[in-house]
Motif scaffolding. Structure first.
Motif, PDB file in Angstrom:
ATOM      1  N   GLY A 102       0.848  -1.180   0.000  1.00 21.49           N
ATOM      2  CA  GLY A 102       0.000   0.000   0.000  1.00 21.49           C
ATOM      3  C   GLY A 102       0.885   1.232   0.000  1.00 21.49           C
ATOM      4  N   GLN A 122       2.535   4.579   1.433  1.00 24.15           N
ATOM      5  CA  GLN A 122       2.892   5.172   2.716  1.00 24.15           C
ATOM      6  C   GLN A 122       2.320   6.591   2.822  1.00 24.15           C
ATOM      7  N   GLY A 152      -4.957   8.071   1.359  1.00 22.02           N
ATOM      8  CA  GLY A 152      -6.016   7.233   1.907  1.00 22.02           C
ATOM      9  C   GLY A 152      -6.989   6.768   0.836  1.00 22.02           C
ATOM     10  N   ASN A 199      -5.260   4.050  -1.228  1.00 23.25           N
ATOM     11  CA  ASN A 199      -5.225   2.783  -0.495  1.00 23.25           C
ATOM     12  C   ASN A 199      -6.595   2.127  -0.392  1.00 23.25           C
ATOM     13  N   SER A 227      -7.275  -1.485  -1.838  1.00 21.39           N
ATOM     14  CA  SER A 227      -7.774  -2.521  -0.950  1.00 21.39           C
ATOM     15  C   SER A 227      -9.003  -3.205  -1.543  1.00 21.39           C
ATOM     16  N   LEU A 251      -2.139  -7.437   0.678  1.00 26.86           N
ATOM     17  CA  LEU A 251      -1.912  -5.996   0.687  1.00 26.86           C
ATOM     18  C   LEU A 251      -1.239  -5.603   1.989  1.00 26.86           C
ATOM     19  N   ASP A 262      -0.159  -3.055   4.704  1.00 28.17           N
ATOM     20  CA  ASP A 262      -0.628  -1.755   5.192  1.00 28.17           C
ATOM     21  C   ASP A 262       0.573  -0.915   5.612  1.00 28.17           C
ATOM     22  N   TYR A 311       0.878   2.228   5.180  1.00 28.43           N
ATOM     23  CA  TYR A 311       0.425   3.506   5.735  1.00 28.43           C
ATOM     24  C   TYR A 311       0.380   3.431   7.258  1.00 28.43           C
ATOM     25  N   GLN A 312      -0.279   2.417   7.777  1.00 28.86           N
ATOM     26  CA  GLN A 312      -0.416   2.291   9.225  1.00 28.86           C
ATOM     27  C   GLN A 312       0.925   2.004   9.875  1.00 28.86           C
ATOM     28  N   VAL A 335       4.612  -5.246   9.962  1.00 27.53           N
ATOM     29  CA  VAL A 335       3.807  -5.958   8.961  1.00 27.53           C
ATOM     30  C   VAL A 335       4.233  -7.417   8.811  1.00 27.53           C
ATOM     31  N   SER A 358       1.660 -10.383   9.181  1.00 26.83           N
ATOM     32  CA  SER A 358       0.768 -10.634   8.059  1.00 26.83           C
ATOM     33  C   SER A 358       1.504 -11.361   6.930  1.00 26.83           C
TER      34      SER A 358
END
Length: 259
Positions: free
Chosen positions: A123, A125, A151, A154, A158, A175, A177, A179-180, A251, A254
């Motif tokens: 995704g 950043q 956002g 993403n 998603s 995917l 994440d 960003y988070q 991450v 995942s």
């Protein structure tokens, strides 16, 4: 690669110089590239996938090699930087984002057709937190309008990945994440704490200079912090090794579950 007990794959350009060290895969990425053309001298993602296709056609890699491979596809925002640098505005970028995501999805489907069964997709950043954005406020806070655009990107990505997995009747795509993960690290909620997370380690000295700028007489027009591992960002765009290690730490579960 290390997490999956693999060696880092060599770059595509080295295929002419190294004949026996591509069993760990190949890196087709080009710095500054996007799904669309961002520079006439930089192959876009479509061309990069074409290089893989040609290697398969030439029997450099067998279809089975691709089928058993772990594929990482990342898009870091160069399409948007190019859009803005060529007259586009942040307020209008929302109309451009779907075309970027749609082309990325076209590319993902093509990689899948080549036989790949495990495709990790990065995704985007929080681009509004990059030092090139926060320099205007002294590296104090992220730019929310930029992050809102991210956002939206993403969200569309998603939804697209969910549809791809549904069509494949099983998880072929993961995917990440980012960003988070970036936001957690920047907010100092990760395992590693950074003193001033938005301030880069390497900063240009004087107007118009950036990390790595050197005068004609060889004078370095940039300054580097004493301990890069204490900084999240290295320069205006990229995290330090410590920064990336922190992001991946957020991450990796995942990734572990996916593989």
């Amino acid at each position: 690669a290390k997490f999956l007990r693999l060696k880092s794959p060599l770059g595509y350009i080295w295929r002419h110089y190294v004949t026996n060290d591509f069993s760990n895969g190949m890196d087709f990425a080009f710095g500054g590239s996007g799904v669309f053309s961002t520079n006439p001298n930089i192959p876009n993602m479509t061309l990069q996938i074409g290089y893989l296709q040609q290697l398969i056609d030439d029997s450099f890699y067998a279809t089975g090699d691709v089928r058993s491979a772990a594929v990482l596809v990342t898009l870091s925002g160069n399409d948007y930087s190019f859009y803005l640098a060529n007259g586009g505005s942040v307020s209008e970028i929302k109309n451009f984002i779907p075309s970027v995501v749609n082309q990325l999805v076209v590319n993902l489907k093509r990689i899948q057709r080549l036989g790949a069964r495990k495709i990790v997709v990065g995704g985007l950043q929080p681009l509004g937190c990059l030092p090139r954005a926060t320099i205007a406020n002294g590296y104090k806070q992220c730019i929310e309008i930029d992050n809102a655009a991210v956002g939206y990107h993403n969200l569309l990505l998603s939804q697209a990945v969910e549809e791809l997995n549904s069509a494949a009747k099983g998880p072929r795509f993961l995917l990440l994440d980012l960003y988070q993960a970036f936001q957690t690290a920047i907010d100092n909620r990760g395992e590693v704490k950074f003193g001033s997370p938005l301030t880069p380690c390497c900063i240009g000295i004087g107007s118009g200079n950036s990390c790595g700028t050197v005068a004609e007489n060889g004078t370095e027009l940039y300054a580097v912090c004493e301990d890069p591992s204490a900084s999240f960002f290295w320069d205006n765009y990229h995290p330090t090794e410590s920064g990336w290690k922190t992001v991946f730490g957020l991450v990796k579960n995942s990734v572990h579950q996916f593989f």
